[in-house]
Motif scaffolding. Structure first.
Motif, PDB file in Angstrom:
ATOM      1  N   ASP A   1      66.193  34.239  -7.818  1.00  0.00           N
ATOM      2  CA  ASP A   1      65.528  32.985  -8.005  1.00  0.00           C
ATOM      3  C   ASP A   1      65.966  31.914  -6.286  1.00  0.00           C
ATOM      4  O   ASP A   1      66.904  32.208  -6.591  1.00  0.00           O
ATOM      5  CB  ASP A   1      65.826  32.260  -8.700  1.00  0.00           C
ATOM      6  CG  ASP A   1      65.463  30.992  -8.992  1.00  0.00           C
ATOM      7  OD1 ASP A   1      64.805  30.901  -7.656  1.00  0.00           O
ATOM      8  OD2 ASP A   1      65.328  30.047 -10.143  1.00  0.00           O
ATOM      9  N   GLU A   2      65.307  32.325  -5.465  1.00  0.00           N
ATOM     10  CA  GLU A   2      65.234  31.707  -4.263  1.00  0.00           C
ATOM     11  C   GLU A   2      66.491  30.224  -4.663  1.00  0.00           C
ATOM     12  O   GLU A   2      66.547  29.564  -3.688  1.00  0.00           O
ATOM     13  CB  GLU A   2      64.165  31.348  -3.501  1.00  0.00           C
ATOM     14  CG  GLU A   2      64.225  31.041  -2.391  1.00  0.00           C
ATOM     15  CD  GLU A   2      63.151  31.122  -1.356  1.00  0.00           C
ATOM     16  OE1 GLU A   2      63.433  30.512  -0.416  1.00  0.00           O
ATOM     17  OE2 GLU A   2      62.257  31.425  -1.951  1.00  0.00           O
ATOM     18  N   SER A   3      65.346  29.502  -5.415  1.00  0.00           N
ATOM     19  CA  SER A   3      66.082  28.488  -6.263  1.00  0.00           C
ATOM     20  C   SER A   3      67.615  27.653  -6.558  1.00  0.00           C
ATOM     21  O   SER A   3      67.892  26.893  -6.040  1.00  0.00           O
ATOM     22  CB  SER A   3      64.470  27.733  -6.594  1.00  0.00           C
ATOM     23  OG  SER A   3      65.503  28.082  -8.155  1.00  0.00           O
ATOM     24  N   ARG A   4      67.556  29.015  -6.646  1.00  0.00           N
ATOM     25  CA  ARG A   4      69.533  29.185  -7.140  1.00  0.00           C
ATOM     26  C   ARG A   4      70.166  29.809  -5.752  1.00  0.00           C
ATOM     27  O   ARG A   4      71.336  30.637  -6.238  1.00  0.00           O
ATOM     28  CB  ARG A   4      69.432  30.057  -7.800  1.00  0.00           C
ATOM     29  CG  ARG A   4      69.111  28.921  -9.622  1.00  0.00           C
ATOM     30  CD  ARG A   4      68.783  29.573 -10.877  1.00  0.00           C
ATOM     31  NE  ARG A   4      68.210  28.795 -11.772  1.00  0.00           N
ATOM     32  CZ  ARG A   4      66.992  27.965 -12.186  1.00  0.00           C
ATOM     33  NH1 ARG A   4      66.297  28.189 -11.499  1.00  0.00           N
ATOM     34  NH2 ARG A   4      67.069  26.819 -13.291  1.00  0.00           N
ATOM     35  N   ARG A   5      69.142  30.308  -4.567  1.00  0.00           N
ATOM     36  CA  ARG A   5      70.393  30.926  -3.191  1.00  0.00           C
ATOM     37  C   ARG A   5      70.962  29.545  -2.766  1.00  0.00           C
ATOM     38  O   ARG A   5      70.278  28.849  -2.857  1.00  0.00           O
ATOM     39  CB  ARG A   5      69.421  31.466  -3.125  1.00  0.00           C
ATOM     40  CG  ARG A   5      68.877  33.271  -3.877  1.00  0.00           C
ATOM     41  CD  ARG A   5      68.789  34.245  -2.367  1.00  0.00           C
ATOM     42  NE  ARG A   5      67.109  34.918  -3.009  1.00  0.00           N
ATOM     43  CZ  ARG A   5      66.343  35.362  -2.944  1.00  0.00           C
ATOM     44  NH1 ARG A   5      65.781  34.404  -1.891  1.00  0.00           N
ATOM     45  NH2 ARG A   5      65.825  35.843  -3.394  1.00  0.00           N
ATOM     46  N   PHE A   6      72.092  29.294  -2.033  1.00  0.00           N
ATOM     47  CA  PHE A   6      72.212  28.548  -1.328  1.00  0.00           C
ATOM     48  C   PHE A   6      73.187  28.682  -0.222  1.00  0.00           C
ATOM     49  O   PHE A   6      73.824  29.770  -0.007  1.00  0.00           O
ATOM     50  CB  PHE A   6      72.729  27.669  -2.056  1.00  0.00           C
ATOM     51  CG  PHE A   6      74.019  27.822  -2.742  1.00  0.00           C
ATOM     52  CD1 PHE A   6      75.335  28.038  -1.954  1.00  0.00           C
ATOM     53  CD2 PHE A   6      74.171  28.332  -3.727  1.00  0.00           C
ATOM     54  CE1 PHE A   6      76.576  27.729  -2.688  1.00  0.00           C
ATOM     55  CE2 PHE A   6      75.562  28.794  -4.144  1.00  0.00           C
ATOM     56  CZ  PHE A   6      76.610  29.278  -3.704  1.00  0.00           C
ATOM     57  N   ASP A   7      73.660  27.666   0.876  1.00  0.00           N
ATOM     58  CA  ASP A   7      73.849  28.162   1.421  1.00  0.00           C
ATOM     59  C   ASP A   7      75.007  27.158   2.530  1.00  0.00           C
ATOM     60  O   ASP A   7      74.476  25.556   1.834  1.00  0.00           O
ATOM     61  CB  ASP A   7      72.836  28.370   3.329  1.00  0.00           C
ATOM     62  CG  ASP A   7      72.405  29.879   3.492  1.00  0.00           C
ATOM     63  OD1 ASP A   7      72.783  30.423   3.059  1.00  0.00           O
ATOM     64  OD2 ASP A   7      70.963  29.192   3.297  1.00  0.00           O
ATOM     65  N   LEU A   8      75.445  27.712   2.938  1.00  0.00           N
ATOM     66  CA  LEU A   8      77.116  26.341   3.173  1.00  0.00           C
ATOM     67  C   LEU A   8      77.068  25.067   4.310  1.00  0.00           C
ATOM     68  O   LEU A   8      77.432  27.571   5.382  1.00  0.00           O
ATOM     69  CB  LEU A   8      78.464  26.484   2.379  1.00  0.00           C
ATOM     70  CG  LEU A   8      78.863  26.966   0.600  1.00  0.00           C
ATOM     71  CD1 LEU A   8      79.862  27.597   0.182  1.00  0.00           C
ATOM     72  CD2 LEU A   8      78.572  25.457  -0.530  1.00  0.00           C
ATOM     73  N   ARG A   9      77.647  24.348   5.030  1.00  0.00           N
ATOM     74  CA  ARG A   9      78.038  24.721   5.788  1.00  0.00           C
ATOM     75  C   ARG A   9      79.948  23.784   6.060  1.00  0.00           C
ATOM     76  O   ARG A   9      80.074  23.625   4.343  1.00  0.00           O
ATOM     77  CB  ARG A   9      77.980  23.286   6.868  1.00  0.00           C
ATOM     78  CG  ARG A   9      77.129  23.000   6.151  1.00  0.00           C
ATOM     79  CD  ARG A   9      76.710  21.188   6.813  1.00  0.00           C
ATOM     80  NE  ARG A   9      76.219  20.235   6.049  1.00  0.00           N
ATOM     81  CZ  ARG A   9      75.689  19.318   6.882  1.00  0.00           C
ATOM     82  NH1 ARG A   9      75.696  18.603   8.080  1.00  0.00           N
ATOM     83  NH2 ARG A   9      75.687  17.548   6.252  1.00  0.00           N
ATOM     84  N   ILE A  10      81.405  23.952   6.272  1.00  0.00           N
ATOM     85  CA  ILE A  10      82.194  24.507   6.062  1.00  0.00           C
ATOM     86  C   ILE A  10      82.646  23.581   7.285  1.00  0.00           C
ATOM     87  O   ILE A  10      82.470  23.299   8.645  1.00  0.00           O
ATOM     88  CB  ILE A  10      82.579  25.370   5.822  1.00  0.00           C
ATOM     89  CG1 ILE A  10      82.299  26.250   4.962  1.00  0.00           C
ATOM     90  CG2 ILE A  10      84.677  25.182   6.286  1.00  0.00           C
ATOM     91  CD1 ILE A  10      83.022  27.415   4.637  1.00  0.00           C
ATOM     92  N   GLY A  11      83.847  22.787   7.213  1.00  0.00           N
ATOM     93  CA  GLY A  11      84.229  21.992   7.994  1.00  0.00           C
ATOM     94  C   GLY A  11      85.934  21.861   7.951  1.00  0.00           C
ATOM     95  O   GLY A  11      86.421  21.597   6.418  1.00  0.00           O
ATOM     96  N   ILE A  12      87.035  22.606   8.380  1.00  0.00           N
ATOM     97  CA  ILE A  12      87.819  21.790   8.355  1.00  0.00           C
ATOM     98  C   ILE A  12      88.545  21.253   9.708  1.00  0.00           C
ATOM     99  O   ILE A  12      88.800  21.123  10.439  1.00  0.00           O
ATOM    100  CB  ILE A  12      88.758  23.548   8.491  1.00  0.00           C
ATOM    101  CG1 ILE A  12      87.240  24.832   7.876  1.00  0.00           C
ATOM    102  CG2 ILE A  12      89.840  23.524   8.459  1.00  0.00           C
ATOM    103  CD1 ILE A  12      88.445  26.539   8.272  1.00  0.00           C
ATOM    104  N   ASN A  13      89.888  20.703   8.930  1.00  0.00           N
ATOM    105  CA  ASN A  13      90.944  19.751   9.488  1.00  0.00           C
ATOM    106  C   ASN A  13      92.252  19.824   9.602  1.00  0.00           C
ATOM    107  O   ASN A  13      92.299  20.548   7.873  1.00  0.00           O
ATOM    108  CB  ASN A  13      90.318  18.241   9.684  1.00  0.00           C
ATOM    109  CG  ASN A  13      91.230  17.803  11.004  1.00  0.00           C
ATOM    110  OD1 ASN A  13      90.892  18.166  12.051  1.00  0.00           O
ATOM    111  ND2 ASN A  13      90.928  15.981  10.731  1.00  0.00           N
ATOM    112  N   GLU A  14      93.146  19.317   9.633  1.00  0.00           N
ATOM    113  CA  GLU A  14      94.688  19.466   9.293  1.00  0.00           C
ATOM    114  C   GLU A  14      95.057  17.851   9.753  1.00  0.00           C
ATOM    115  O   GLU A  14      95.194  17.578  11.164  1.00  0.00           O
ATOM    116  CB  GLU A  14      95.454  20.893   9.875  1.00  0.00           C
ATOM    117  CG  GLU A  14      96.714  20.914   9.407  1.00  0.00           C
ATOM    118  CD  GLU A  14      97.678  22.308   9.683  1.00  0.00           C
ATOM    119  OE1 GLU A  14      99.139  22.191   9.188  1.00  0.00           O
ATOM    120  OE2 GLU A  14      96.615  23.180  10.064  1.00  0.00           O
ATOM    121  N   ASN A  15      95.839  17.595   8.907  1.00  0.00           N
ATOM    122  CA  ASN A  15      96.836  16.204   9.285  1.00  0.00           C
ATOM    123  C   ASN A  15      98.004  16.156   8.194  1.00  0.00           C
ATOM    124  O   ASN A  15      97.468  16.397   7.128  1.00  0.00           O
ATOM    125  CB  ASN A  15      95.473  15.368   9.219  1.00  0.00           C
ATOM    126  CG  ASN A  15      95.953  13.642  10.512  1.00  0.00           C
ATOM    127  OD1 ASN A  15      96.551  14.058  10.831  1.00  0.00           O
ATOM    128  ND2 ASN A  15      96.119  12.941   9.484  1.00  0.00           N
TER     129      ASN A  15
END
Length: 350
Positions: free
Chosen positions: A109-123
């Motif tokens: 089911d295409e509507s149940r596929r998804f993509d992520l974008r990711i941001g990483i930081n450290e502090n």
């Protein structure tokens, strides 16, 4: 997902502080979450994301006591608190992409596929207890992780300058990042680095849309930066002779910056003007005598000033320095100086 930082910070302010901690922040967002998805499909996607996150944490054997999950509706902030491993945040991001890709390859089911974008930081951020009695995180580190993520597209991993500086000299990550200069609110600039290793499931390495059709090449050195590069080269041997101490490079960098400001001010002063001097110490003081003054300044003063200097002057050029304090310059900086300011380069025998 909310575009402001209030999603992370507002709840955190409700409870007592548990103290500052070293936090590796991984901010993830489902791209196009509501587009062409029913409410039921959205619920299923969130459930799958939760499963992917849980399986990724288990796969990397991260202690449950060392991780805080902060759901944002169509994404999540994952805070790794005082964990061992310089690259655990990046390895977690790659595992998230791998498992997401595996899910998409088997989901019909295409509507149940998804993509992520990711941001990483450290502090060093604050671990707090929120109004519901749960652990939460507040601080510039996790807030910046969201801003970093906002610059990316589906399948991309972007990291902040702290992460980049920690990993870029490691053999595993040599030439694994591509840098950009991003703009936040009020025209504030910050560095973003894209992880671009090839052959990793789910990872996209194309240039983010935010930086396409823009001049992502670095600008010409400003006169102050050019003077700083020349002075750093000229005084390199002297700095290396100073006794090794935690603040040595920072104090030397601040002194070099003030000397560079003085050099530019003097060159730009009119015939009847007296340039204002910023470098501390008597006018005829040697570099060594001035350094003795700077190294005794309060450490917090030096670090705060250097943070401002790096953000305001050196941000596009950090890859030209050997160390994060910007004390020692690489050959690439000298070559650029010779090309752009040959008279300055010649004055210090470059």
């Amino acid at each position: 997902m909310p575009k402001s930082d209030k999603a992370v910070d507002s709840a955190s302010l409700q409870g007592p502080s548990q103290g500052p901690s070293r936090v590796q922040s991984v901010f993830i967002d489902i791209v196009g979450f509501t587009k062409d998805r029913s409410v039921e499909a959205q619920s299923d996607v969130v459930a799958t994301l939760n499963r992917v996150v849980t399986e990724s944490v288990v796969s990397l054997q991260i202690d449950p006591n060392d991780v805080i999950f902060l759901p944002t509706g169509d994404g999540m902030a994952i805070a790794l608190v005082d964990v061992k491993g310089l690259d655990l945040h990046l390895r977690l991001a790659l595992e998230l992409l791998r498992l997401t890709s595996a899910h998409n390859n088997t989901e019909k089911d295409e509507s149940r596929r998804f993509d992520l974008r990711i941001g990483i930081n450290e502090n060093i951020d604050n671990v707090l207890t929120d109004i519901n009695g749960r652990r939460n995180v507040a601080g510039d580190g996790i807030s910046m992780a969201q801003r970093i993520m906002d610059q990316g597209d589906a399948g991309q991993i972007l990291v902040g300058s702290t992460v980049f500086e920690t990993l870029r000299h490691r053999e595993k990550y040599l030439k694994a990042f591509r840098g950009y200069v991003a703009k936040a609110k009020h025209e504030r600039q910050f560095s973003v680095y894209q992880f671009i290793s090839e052959g990793i499931d789910g990872l996209q390495t194309t240039v983010p849309t935010a930086f396409k059709n823009k001049d992502v090449g670095e600008p010409k050195f400003s006169p102050i930066v050019a003077s700083f590069i020349a002075l750093a080269h000229f005084y390199r041997a002297a700095i290396l002779k100073f006794p090794k101490r935690p603040i040595r490079n920072d104090a030397a960098t601040l002194l070099l910056f003030h000397l560079a400001q003085d050099a530019v001010a003097e060159s730009e002063a009119g015939e009847h003007e007296t340039a204002r001097k910023r470098a501390l110490g008597p006018e005829k003081a040697s570099f060594e005598d001035r350094y003795a003054i700077y190294v005794e300044l309060p450490t917090i003063v030096i670090l705060d000033l250097l943070k401002f200097v790096k953000q305001s002057y050196f941000l596009p050029y950090l890859h030209h320095f050997e160390v994060s304090e910007c004390t020692f310059v690489k050959v690439s900086a000298l070559n650029k100086l010779k090309s752009e300011y040959p008279h300055i380069a010649k004055s210090v025998n470059i």
